[in-house]
Design an enzyme around this catalytic site. Structure first.
Site, PDB file in Angstrom:
ATOM      1  N   HIS A 167       9.636  -2.019   4.244  1.00  0.00           N
ATOM      2  CA  HIS A 167      10.964  -1.968   4.140  1.00  0.00           C
ATOM      3  C   HIS A 167      10.684  -3.391   5.749  1.00  0.00           C
ATOM      4  O   HIS A 167       9.598  -3.947   6.161  1.00  0.00           O
ATOM      5  CB  HIS A 167      11.642  -1.003   5.415  1.00  0.00           C
ATOM      6  CG  HIS A 167      11.769   0.121   5.044  1.00  0.00           C
ATOM      7  ND1 HIS A 167      12.689   0.386   3.707  1.00  0.00           N
ATOM      8  CD2 HIS A 167      11.330   1.400   4.246  1.00  0.00           C
ATOM      9  CE1 HIS A 167      12.503   1.213   3.206  1.00  0.00           C
ATOM     10  NE2 HIS A 167      11.973   1.971   3.397  1.00  0.00           N
ATOM     11  N   CYS A 186      13.144  -5.491   2.108  1.00  0.00           N
ATOM     12  CA  CYS A 186      14.729  -6.309   2.952  1.00  0.00           C
ATOM     13  C   CYS A 186      15.068  -7.140   3.652  1.00  0.00           C
ATOM     14  O   CYS A 186      13.929  -7.050   4.534  1.00  0.00           O
ATOM     15  CB  CYS A 186      15.883  -4.622   3.827  1.00  0.00           C
ATOM     16  SG  CYS A 186      15.901  -3.329   2.277  1.00  0.00           S
TER      17      CYS A 186
END
Length: 389
Positions: free
Chosen positions: A126, A167
């Site tokens: 992430h 992300c």
């Protein structure tokens, strides 16, 4: 010249920090990358794998000791033969920096490449504005870029290619120099999510439903593109263009030095034989920030009795946690401009303090990463905003 070619080698670093079942794809695609590198002729001694490595024997795994990166009845296990060099808490930002710069105080394998060697790095996890998430904390772009510059000064590579699955991954490389033979390709730009692939009801392997995502769109696409076995002819430029066209849920980006874009991919990942793997469109894709919530919802919808009640409660707990996070950031500011993308973090110390304050109050959360641009924007306007922490 002949001697330098003979001495040239390939080196690779793979980072897959996550160990929760809802992030299964992070582990499966990193293991697949390891095996593909070895199959392509990269010396295993030159591959460094940083992985928390718990998914293979997770209680949710219907195939103990095995991992899969593609749905189907005849797909191979990508875990067998994988060697993990750093696991659990040793997968930290500090150790990653040490691995990159050849600092043996990391306590394990570190990069031993020279100015004759090509280096490839694959990261899957992430991310948020200006950060990548690891178990031991957050890796900030300034720290990563400082490490890359140190590698350049120490002449630790001929050319260095990074593929980043996260992300907001583009935010890590906005300031990457364009003249030091380093290029970064990212799954997303600096203000959007990357997406899970083969998720939920599509994550069925050998007749058993895993309920999570088997991979991520960007990583699945480029690895399946590499499976064609065209590494001797396909260039970095050609693969980048295919990724831009083929990845549909986010914007694949490229940063840094494009002067060697016509180098063939095999110079970095080796030359494995082609495999017959058909790229499938995934119609159940998950925003990577929602993996945990959607996995819990999937389990609540596909179980019965006590187990169903347990997963329903877990889903509701995650929803409540998200509402609490929404409220936390609303308490900091309701100014719309603060919720805009943070193009650059101008004061890293302030930003680090802001993140520490949040995690101290609310704990770590993948969902919360979408709000870290708020912290960055506050710090950009007021570098002392979090000095009281």
């Amino acid at each position: 010249f002949i001697l330098s070619v003979a001495l040239a080698d390939r080196h690779a670093i793979i980072i897959a920090p996550r160990y929760y079942w809802d992030d299964y794809g992070v582990q499966s695609e990193s293991c697949r990358m390891y095996k593909d590198l070895v199959a392509g002729g990269v010396n295993p001694d030159n591959i460094i794998l940083m992985s928390t490595e718990k998914i293979s024997n997770h209680k949710q795994n219907p195939f103990p000791g095995k991992l899969y990166n593609h749905p189907g009845d005849d797909v191979p296990d990508v875990y067998e033969g994988v060697v993990v060099d750093y696991e659990k808490d040793t997968v930290s930002p500090a150790n990653l920096i040490k691995v990159l710069t050849g600092d043996e105080s990391a306590g394990g394998k570190v990069l031993k490449s020279t100015e004759e060697d090509n280096v490839f790095l694959f990261f899957s996890d992430h991310g948020g504005a200006d950060i990548l998430a690891l178990p031991g904390g957050y890796l900030h772009s300034k720290d990563l870029l400082d490490a890359i510059n140190k590698m350049h000064e120490k002449k630790m590579y001929k050319k260095f290619v990074l593929y980043i699955e996260a992300c907001y991954s583009g935010s890590m490389f906005l300031n990457l120099p364009e003249d030091i033979n380093v290029v970064a390709v990212t799954a997303a730009n600096d203000h959007e999510s990357s997406w899970g692939w083969y998720c939920g009801s599509e994550a069925v392997v050998h007749g058993k439903a895993l309920g999570t995502c088997l991979g991520d769109e960007f990583s699945v696409y480029w690895m399946e593109d590499a499976d064609k076995g065209e590494q001797k002819t396909e260039t970095l430029e050609e693969q980048f263009n295919r990724l831009v066209k083929g990845v549909t849920k986010s914007h694949v980006m490229r940063y840094g030095d494009k002067s060697f874009a016509n180098d063939v991919i095999g110079e970095f990942i080796g030359y494995p034989e082609g495999k017959k793997v058909e790229h499938q469109m995934s119609y159940e894709t998950w925003d990577s920030r929602d993996n945990e919530m959607l996995f819990r919802l999937y389990k609540a919808q596909h179980t019965t009795g006590k187990e169903q009640k347990m997963w329903q409660a877990a889903y509701e707990e995650e929803v409540a946690n998200r509402k609490a996070i929404d409220a936390y950031f609303a308490s900091l500011t309701t100014e719309p401009r603060m919720y805009q993308p943070a193009s650059n973090v101008k004061n890293v110390n302030c930003y680090k303090k802001a993140i520490d304050q949040f995690t101290g109050a609310m704990g770590r959360s993948d969902y919360a990463l979408k709000y870290f641009n708020v912290l960055a924007n506050i710090c950009n306007e007021n570098p002392t905003a979090f000095n009281g922490y």
